[in-house]
Design a protein around this motif. Structure first.
Motif, PDB file in Angstrom:
ATOM      1  N   ASP A  46       0.724  -1.191   0.081  1.00 41.95           N
ATOM      2  CA  ASP A  46      -0.020  -0.036   0.008  1.00 41.95           C
ATOM      3  C   ASP A  46       0.777   1.089   0.125  1.00 41.95           C
ATOM      4  O   ASP A  46       0.488   2.245  -0.254  1.00 41.95           O
ATOM      5  N   VAL A  47       2.130   1.192   0.341  1.00 48.31           N
ATOM      6  CA  VAL A  47       3.104   2.383   0.107  1.00 48.31           C
ATOM      7  C   VAL A  47       3.797   2.197  -1.085  1.00 48.31           C
ATOM      8  O   VAL A  47       4.600   1.276  -1.361  1.00 48.31           O
ATOM      9  N   ASN A  48       3.585   3.211  -2.050  1.00 45.64           N
ATOM     10  CA  ASN A  48       4.289   3.037  -3.272  1.00 45.64           C
ATOM     11  C   ASN A  48       5.608   3.982  -3.238  1.00 45.64           C
ATOM     12  O   ASN A  48       5.492   5.179  -3.053  1.00 45.64           O
ATOM     13  N   ILE A  49       6.762   3.229  -3.155  1.00 40.14           N
ATOM     14  CA  ILE A  49       8.015   3.684  -2.671  1.00 40.14           C
ATOM     15  C   ILE A  49       8.355   4.563  -4.146  1.00 40.14           C
ATOM     16  O   ILE A  49       9.295   5.617  -3.970  1.00 40.14           O
ATOM     17  N   TYR A  50       7.825   4.121  -5.203  1.00 33.45           N
ATOM     18  CA  TYR A  50       8.371   4.836  -6.360  1.00 33.45           C
ATOM     19  C   TYR A  50       7.693   6.432  -6.641  1.00 33.45           C
ATOM     20  O   TYR A  50       8.276   7.235  -7.410  1.00 33.45           O
ATOM     21  N   ALA A  51       6.882   6.746  -5.820  1.00 31.35           N
ATOM     22  CA  ALA A  51       6.089   8.080  -5.757  1.00 31.35           C
ATOM     23  C   ALA A  51       6.761   9.017  -4.938  1.00 31.35           C
ATOM     24  O   ALA A  51       6.115  10.068  -4.793  1.00 31.35           O
ATOM     25  N   ILE A  52       7.166   8.444  -4.062  1.00 31.36           N
ATOM     26  CA  ILE A  52       8.181   9.428  -3.071  1.00 31.36           C
ATOM     27  C   ILE A  52       9.097  10.303  -3.843  1.00 31.36           C
ATOM     28  O   ILE A  52      10.149   9.735  -4.226  1.00 31.36           O
ATOM     29  N   ALA A  53       8.846  11.731  -3.988  1.00 26.70           N
ATOM     30  CA  ALA A  53       9.838  12.319  -4.560  1.00 26.70           C
ATOM     31  C   ALA A  53      11.037  12.828  -3.783  1.00 26.70           C
ATOM     32  O   ALA A  53      10.828  13.072  -2.613  1.00 26.70           O
ATOM     33  N   LYS A  57      14.474  19.446  -6.813  1.00 26.33           N
ATOM     34  CA  LYS A  57      13.701  19.216  -8.047  1.00 26.33           C
ATOM     35  C   LYS A  57      14.625  18.541  -9.436  1.00 26.33           C
ATOM     36  O   LYS A  57      14.040  17.908 -10.042  1.00 26.33           O
ATOM     37  N   ILE A  58      15.739  18.841  -9.332  1.00 25.18           N
ATOM     38  CA  ILE A  58      16.760  18.323 -10.452  1.00 25.18           C
ATOM     39  C   ILE A  58      16.970  16.839 -10.256  1.00 25.18           C
ATOM     40  O   ILE A  58      16.854  16.096 -11.263  1.00 25.18           O
ATOM     41  N   ARG A  59      17.091  16.505  -9.136  1.00 29.07           N
ATOM     42  CA  ARG A  59      17.254  15.031  -8.704  1.00 29.07           C
ATOM     43  C   ARG A  59      16.114  14.318  -9.073  1.00 29.07           C
ATOM     44  O   ARG A  59      16.071  13.033  -9.319  1.00 29.07           O
ATOM     45  N   GLU A  60      14.813  15.108  -8.632  1.00 35.21           N
ATOM     46  CA  GLU A  60      13.756  14.334  -8.733  1.00 35.21           C
ATOM     47  C   GLU A  60      13.416  14.061 -10.500  1.00 35.21           C
ATOM     48  O   GLU A  60      12.765  12.848 -10.906  1.00 35.21           O
ATOM     49  N   LYS A  61      13.870  15.118 -11.158  1.00 30.96           N
ATOM     50  CA  LYS A  61      13.374  15.032 -12.530  1.00 30.96           C
ATOM     51  C   LYS A  61      14.506  13.725 -13.095  1.00 30.96           C
ATOM     52  O   LYS A  61      14.082  12.936 -13.901  1.00 30.96           O
ATOM     53  N   ARG A  63      15.576  11.111 -11.430  1.00 33.94           N
ATOM     54  CA  ARG A  63      15.114  10.001 -11.036  1.00 33.94           C
ATOM     55  C   ARG A  63      14.026   9.558 -11.883  1.00 33.94           C
ATOM     56  O   ARG A  63      13.665   8.293 -12.179  1.00 33.94           O
ATOM     57  N   GLN A  64      12.824  10.449 -12.041  1.00 34.78           N
ATOM     58  CA  GLN A  64      11.525  10.244 -13.066  1.00 34.78           C
ATOM     59  C   GLN A  64      12.273   9.514 -14.289  1.00 34.78           C
ATOM     60  O   GLN A  64      11.742   8.741 -15.001  1.00 34.78           O
ATOM     61  N   LYS A  65      13.366  10.564 -14.994  1.00 30.14           N
ATOM     62  CA  LYS A  65      13.785   9.806 -15.971  1.00 30.14           C
ATOM     63  C   LYS A  65      14.450   8.739 -16.144  1.00 30.14           C
ATOM     64  O   LYS A  65      14.244   7.751 -17.172  1.00 30.14           O
ATOM     65  N   ARG A  66      15.002   8.344 -15.083  1.00 24.39           N
ATOM     66  CA  ARG A  66      15.741   6.849 -14.921  1.00 24.39           C
ATOM     67  C   ARG A  66      14.746   6.036 -14.788  1.00 24.39           C
ATOM     68  O   ARG A  66      14.777   4.713 -15.426  1.00 24.39           O
ATOM     69  N   LEU A  67      13.634   6.075 -13.859  1.00 21.33           N
ATOM     70  CA  LEU A  67      12.454   5.073 -13.759  1.00 21.33           C
ATOM     71  C   LEU A  67      11.850   4.895 -14.972  1.00 21.33           C
ATOM     72  O   LEU A  67      11.670   3.890 -15.069  1.00 21.33           O
ATOM     73  N   ALA A  68      11.436   5.878 -15.861  1.00 20.78           N
ATOM     74  CA  ALA A  68      10.836   5.608 -16.948  1.00 20.78           C
ATOM     75  C   ALA A  68      11.719   4.911 -18.100  1.00 20.78           C
ATOM     76  O   ALA A  68      11.062   3.998 -18.659  1.00 20.78           O
ATOM     77  N   ALA A  69      13.078   5.115 -17.994  1.00 21.51           N
ATOM     78  CA  ALA A  69      13.787   4.456 -19.029  1.00 21.51           C
ATOM     79  C   ALA A  69      13.843   3.053 -18.477  1.00 21.51           C
ATOM     80  O   ALA A  69      14.072   1.989 -19.249  1.00 21.51           O
TER      81      ALA A  69
END
Length: 169
Positions: A46-53, A57-61, A63-69
């Motif tokens: 029930d805890v989505n650890i991939y949604a924890i930002a 902001k730069i590191r989050e972008k 991370r999102q790019k790496r996760l999508a890849a």
């Protein structure tokens, strides 16, 4: 050589991870050989650890790019991520269904009928039989068999008795 004032082997890494409030144990060679399930409970589905930002902001972008890849590549981690997301969605649907039932004035945990209970017992018996066949054929070990029997059945007394068939080998 680095001198350490404590022995790494005697350290309970499960308790250490809990004290640091980790949601999951990291994938390290040191942690692969031991079972920490008695001292560390990972975050549930029930805890989505991939949604924890990230706060940055730069590191989050990045991370999102790496996760999508990683999801696009379809590797081992992508399968694990997708499985965890499906499980989290299933649990959320169950919670929503229970909430909707309660709002309608129904009890979702009401006792099931006698026929449904009998079907459940037969299903449980069939599962036990399948596990025993796997044990006999050598596809699972005795420890795995005992763990699966204890985890999935309500009666664990028979799994601990010394006169069981699987203990007499």
């Amino acid at each position: 050589m680095l001198f350490v004032c404590f022995r790494f082997a005697s350290l309970d890494l499960g308790l250490l991870a809990t004290s640091f409030s980790l949601l999951r144990l990291p994938k390290m060679p040191e942690l692969r050989d031991k079972d920490y399930s008695h001292s560390f409970k990972p975050a549930g589905p029930d805890v989505n650890i991939y949604a924890i930002a990230y706060k940055d902001k730069i590191r989050e972008k990045a991370r999102q790019k790496r996760l999508a890849a990683e999801l696009a590549a379809g590797g081992k981690n992508a399968k694990q991520i997708k499985a965890e997301q499906r499980q989290a969605e299933r649990i959320q649907r169950q919670k929503d269904r229970i909430k909707a039932e309660r709002s309608k004035g129904r009890n979702p945990h009401k006792k099931r009928g006698r026929q449904a209970q009998m079907f459940d017992e037969w299903d449980e018996l069939a599962k036990e039989e399948r596990l025993y066949k796997k044990l006999r054929r050598g596809k699972i070990t005795k420890e795995q068999y005992k763990k699966l029997m204890k985890g999935d059945t309500a009666t664990t007394d028979c799994a601990n008795s010394p006169d069981d068939e699987w203990d007499s080998d």
